[in-house]
Design an enzyme around this catalytic site. Structure first.
Site, PDB file in Angstrom:
ATOM      1  N   LYS A  53     -55.407  -3.212  40.094  1.00 16.13           N
ATOM      2  CA  LYS A  53     -56.474  -2.481  39.408  1.00 16.13           C
ATOM      3  C   LYS A  53     -57.305  -3.428  38.555  1.00 16.13           C
ATOM      4  O   LYS A  53     -58.547  -3.378  38.551  1.00 16.13           O
ATOM      5  CB  LYS A  53     -55.883  -1.385  38.516  1.00 16.13           C
ATOM      6  CG  LYS A  53     -56.936  -0.632  37.689  1.00 16.13           C
ATOM      7  CD  LYS A  53     -56.349  -0.019  36.434  1.00 16.13           C
ATOM      8  CE  LYS A  53     -56.058  -1.078  35.388  1.00 16.13           C
ATOM      9  NZ  LYS A  53     -55.601  -0.513  34.104  1.00 16.13           N
ATOM     10  N   ARG A 159     -58.945   6.447  22.141  1.00 11.56           N
ATOM     11  CA  ARG A 159     -58.689   5.034  22.411  1.00 11.56           C
ATOM     12  C   ARG A 159     -59.788   4.197  21.754  1.00 11.56           C
ATOM     13  O   ARG A 159     -60.972   4.389  22.006  1.00 11.56           O
ATOM     14  CB  ARG A 159     -58.639   4.762  23.911  1.00 11.56           C
ATOM     15  CG  ARG A 159     -57.547   5.522  24.635  1.00 11.56           C
ATOM     16  CD  ARG A 159     -57.358   5.040  26.051  1.00 11.56           C
ATOM     17  NE  ARG A 159     -56.769   3.700  26.092  1.00 11.56           N
ATOM     18  CZ  ARG A 159     -56.481   3.047  27.220  1.00 11.56           C
ATOM     19  NH1 ARG A 159     -56.745   3.617  28.392  1.00 11.56           N
ATOM     20  NH2 ARG A 159     -55.938   1.847  27.189  1.00 11.56           N
ATOM     21  N   SER A 205     -57.072  -6.912  24.492  1.00 10.83           N
ATOM     22  CA  SER A 205     -57.764  -8.049  25.103  1.00 10.83           C
ATOM     23  C   SER A 205     -59.009  -7.600  25.869  1.00 10.83           C
ATOM     24  O   SER A 205     -59.889  -8.415  26.168  1.00 10.83           O
ATOM     25  CB  SER A 205     -56.817  -8.777  26.054  1.00 10.83           C
ATOM     26  OG  SER A 205     -56.453  -7.946  27.144  1.00 10.83           O
ATOM     27  N   GLN A 206     -59.094  -6.297  26.198  1.00 11.26           N
ATOM     28  CA  GLN A 206     -60.246  -5.798  26.950  1.00 11.26           C
ATOM     29  C   GLN A 206     -61.557  -5.959  26.183  1.00 11.26           C
ATOM     30  O   GLN A 206     -62.628  -6.034  26.788  1.00 11.26           O
ATOM     31  CB  GLN A 206     -60.039  -4.337  27.330  1.00 11.26           C
ATOM     32  CG  GLN A 206     -58.962  -4.133  28.388  1.00 11.26           C
ATOM     33  CD  GLN A 206     -58.694  -2.673  28.680  1.00 11.26           C
ATOM     34  OE1 GLN A 206     -59.130  -1.779  27.949  1.00 11.26           O
ATOM     35  NE2 GLN A 206     -57.972  -2.408  29.752  1.00 11.26           N
ATOM     36  N   SER A 233     -51.860  -9.454  25.453  1.00 13.97           N
ATOM     37  CA  SER A 233     -52.155  -9.523  26.894  1.00 13.97           C
ATOM     38  C   SER A 233     -53.111 -10.662  27.227  1.00 13.97           C
ATOM     39  O   SER A 233     -54.084 -10.498  27.965  1.00 13.97           O
ATOM     40  CB  SER A 233     -52.733  -8.188  27.377  1.00 13.97           C
ATOM     41  OG  SER A 233     -51.843  -7.125  27.111  1.00 13.97           O
ATOM     42  N   GLU A 348     -47.934  -4.023  29.247  1.00 11.85           N
ATOM     43  CA  GLU A 348     -47.986  -2.937  30.219  1.00 11.85           C
ATOM     44  C   GLU A 348     -46.642  -2.739  30.923  1.00 11.85           C
ATOM     45  O   GLU A 348     -46.389  -1.691  31.519  1.00 11.85           O
ATOM     46  CB  GLU A 348     -49.073  -3.218  31.259  1.00 11.85           C
ATOM     47  CG  GLU A 348     -48.800  -4.436  32.112  1.00 11.85           C
ATOM     48  CD  GLU A 348     -50.067  -5.105  32.638  1.00 11.85           C
ATOM     49  OE1 GLU A 348     -50.175  -5.256  33.857  1.00 11.85           O
ATOM     50  OE2 GLU A 348     -50.928  -5.473  31.814  1.00 11.85           O
ATOM     51  N   HIS A 375     -52.532   2.771  23.690  1.00  8.32           N
ATOM     52  CA  HIS A 375     -52.790   2.841  25.133  1.00  8.32           C
ATOM     53  C   HIS A 375     -53.024   4.294  25.545  1.00  8.32           C
ATOM     54  O   HIS A 375     -53.465   5.110  24.732  1.00  8.32           O
ATOM     55  CB  HIS A 375     -51.635   2.194  25.898  1.00  8.32           C
ATOM     56  CG  HIS A 375     -51.704   0.697  25.925  1.00  8.32           C
ATOM     57  ND1 HIS A 375     -51.056  -0.078  26.851  1.00  8.32           N
ATOM     58  CD2 HIS A 375     -52.366  -0.175  25.119  1.00  8.32           C
ATOM     59  CE1 HIS A 375     -51.310  -1.351  26.630  1.00  8.32           C
ATOM     60  NE2 HIS A 375     -52.101  -1.434  25.573  1.00  8.32           N
ATOM     61  N   ARG A 420     -47.667   5.073  33.407  1.00  7.06           N
ATOM     62  CA  ARG A 420     -46.479   4.237  33.286  1.00  7.06           C
ATOM     63  C   ARG A 420     -45.303   4.992  32.672  1.00  7.06           C
ATOM     64  O   ARG A 420     -44.133   4.640  32.917  1.00  7.06           O
ATOM     65  CB  ARG A 420     -46.801   2.962  32.513  1.00  7.06           C
ATOM     66  CG  ARG A 420     -47.904   2.156  33.189  1.00  7.06           C
ATOM     67  CD  ARG A 420     -47.780   0.677  32.990  1.00  7.06           C
ATOM     68  NE  ARG A 420     -48.985  -0.004  33.470  1.00  7.06           N
ATOM     69  CZ  ARG A 420     -49.201  -0.336  34.729  1.00  7.06           C
ATOM     70  NH1 ARG A 420     -48.311  -0.034  35.658  1.00  7.06           N
ATOM     71  NH2 ARG A 420     -50.324  -0.961  35.073  1.00  7.06           N
ATOM     72  N   LYS A 445     -53.766   7.314  38.678  1.00  8.55           N
ATOM     73  CA  LYS A 445     -54.678   6.504  37.869  1.00  8.55           C
ATOM     74  C   LYS A 445     -54.761   5.081  38.412  1.00  8.55           C
ATOM     75  O   LYS A 445     -55.844   4.490  38.480  1.00  8.55           O
ATOM     76  CB  LYS A 445     -54.187   6.490  36.421  1.00  8.55           C
ATOM     77  CG  LYS A 445     -54.920   5.556  35.482  1.00  8.55           C
ATOM     78  CD  LYS A 445     -54.319   5.646  34.090  1.00  8.55           C
ATOM     79  CE  LYS A 445     -54.815   4.527  33.199  1.00  8.55           C
ATOM     80  NZ  LYS A 445     -56.258   4.610  32.903  1.00  8.55           N
TER      81      LYS A 445
END
Length: 475
Positions: A53, A159, A205-206, A233, A348, A375, A420, A445
């Site tokens: 993904k 989020r 980190s996104q 991450s 993750e 998350h 998850r 997802k």
């Protein structure tokens, strides 16, 4: 937030739901729950997994900003990637299905991505619950001509996005947001000045990846300075840097906590997407839990995917792990020992590792993952509640979990719309009879037809997940 004030807003994490008796994470099974299979023999299977993904969505963004048509081979087709594709189509990008080269059994169509001359505005984008869509797209939407409205699932509205939004403001982008959260509107003007920003990316980190992916198309490029606790991450940022370099962008990441992308054209891509190694986690874990053997063809010899850490984790917890040119093979004895591990760079994997730890014969400690409270759900609270509801001895710490050996029993495992969490429940069910998992379809997802893949693995059939081109993402 501005370069002089890099503090992000406090995350808005919803309370975990309760059952009628008031106990968090506990309730009796309801119609529609999925009964997690408990095999009566070791698992022996080869599992063919769809693409990553994280890589699919990064390459989609770069292809949309490229100077010519790109081809993405074996892309993942899951809710998150279909949402990204639909978002880019709304901005004027053409994304077509094309047959893969050669006669490859079980293969999915490639994506042919044709960028427009100019990204269009006056559009609405559904981000679902996809962090990559809601955080990557504002930086892209700033290059559109006109307003771009972004919103998503109710859970997406809690989020945090503040650091990337305030950094865009510092670069001259006009936008309206909800105190650092969705919904928001980006008023694109066709170009972005670019330049240097300072942000606190310690919660995701996104935030860094979002600006890097679009930064080559900014007039002055982009320089990002991180100020705050360590960025989680980090392999995901390295993944972003390498995908940019694949597209010909000039990236300097030689200085700690600083990233620079020079202004430049983005080259067209022709890339094959690696299997998703984080999604592979539950499947290779099944070999350890059942004392069987699971092989994942195509596991890369070198990768930036954080999920590659599963090899070390499984080895530490008692498996025989072998990587060769044919892929990854995991051989379990059925005996699991606990682990003491810092998962800051691969957070993750926490639900998968926590599920294994709950089945282990010695205590475990998971550290460095405080940020996963923001998350899809508060994963630390959710894992504590759900493993605890099955009899697990789980203690939430400041930055992780402590898990001690305890006899587990069946019961309902809530997922909180978190893919998850759902796969963690499936892992526990491999050894504990009577586990039912709420809303197993939330796994779509990132992994189409998880129940089918899981059943195929337990039966020993080689299996592959794919969505037909016309299938819509689950809502």
């Amino acid at each position: 937030m501005s370069p002089a004030d890099p503090s992000p807003p406090a995350p808005r994490t919803p309370d975990l739901p309760t059952d009628p008796s008031g106990h968090r994470g506990r309730s009796t099974p309801v119609p529609g729950d999925w009964s997690a299979p408990t095999p009566d023999r070791p698992v022996h299977a080869t599992v063919l997994l769809p693409g990553s993904k994280s890589l699919t969505n990064r390459y989609l963004v770069l292809a949309a900003l490229a100077g010519d048509r790109s081809r993405l081979r074996a892309p993942l087709r899951s809710r998150d990637t279909l949402l990204m594709a639909d978002a880019l189509r709304a901005l004027g990008v053409r994304i077509d299905d094309v047959d893969p080269d050669g006669d490859v059994a079980g293969s999915v169509p490639d994506w042919l991505v044709s960028p427009p001359e100019h990204l269009r505005g006056d559009v609405r984008i559904d981000c679902g619950l996809a962090g990559t869509v809601m955080r990557f797209l504002p930086a892209v939407a700033a290059l559109a001509r006109g307003p771009v409205h972004l919103d998503g699932d109710p859970q997406a509205r809690v989020r945090p996005m503040g650091p990337v939004l305030e950094s865009l403001r510092a670069l001259g982008v006009e936008l309206e947001d909800s105190d650092g959260y969705l919904p928001l509107t980006v008023h694109g003007r066709g170009s972005v000045r670019g330049g240097s920003v300072t942000m606190d990316a310690s919660s995701s980190s996104q935030f860094v990846s979002a600006l890097l992916l679009a930064g080559a198309r900014y007039d002055e490029g982009i320089t990002i300075h991180h100020r705050g606790r360590p960025v989680p991450s980090q392999p995901h940022i390295l993944m972003t840097v390498e995908t940019l370099r694949d597209a010909g962008a000039l990236v300097d990441d030689s200085e700690p906590d600083t990233w620079r992308v020079e202004p430049s054209e983005i080259n067209a891509l022709d890339v094959s997407i690696e299997p998703d190694l984080s999604n592979a986690g539950p499947f290779v874990a099944a070999a350890l839990v059942t004392g069987g053997t699971v092989r994942i063809p195509g596991w890369p010899q070198y990768t930036t995917q954080a999920g590659d850490l599963m090899r070390e984790i499984l080895d530490t917890m008692g498996a025989d792990v072998r990587l060769d040119r044919h892929g990854l093979t995991v051989i379990g004895s059925g005996e699991l020992v606990g682990i003491d591990i810092d998962l800051h760079d691969a957070a993750e994997l926490t639900p998968t590792v926590a599920a294994l730890a709950a089945l282990a014969s010695t205590p475990s400690s998971i550290r460095g993952v405080a940020h996963i409270r923001g998350h899809e759900t508060d994963r630390l609270a959710a894992l504590t509640a759900e493993l605890g509801s099955l009899g697990g001895a789980v203690t939430e710490t400041e930055d992780g979990l402590r898990i001690a050996p305890a006899p587990l029993h069946g019961g309902r495992f809530r997922t909180y719309h978190d893919h998850r969490m759902a796969t963690a429940g499936a892992i526990v069910g491999l050894r504990v009879h009577g586990v039912t998992v709420e809303d197993i379809e939330t796994t779509s997802k990132t992994l189409p037809d998880f129940p089918g893949l899981w059943a195929g693995m337990l039966s020993g059939r080689a299996s592959v997940a794919a969505l037909s081109p016309s299938e819509e993402p689950a809502r």
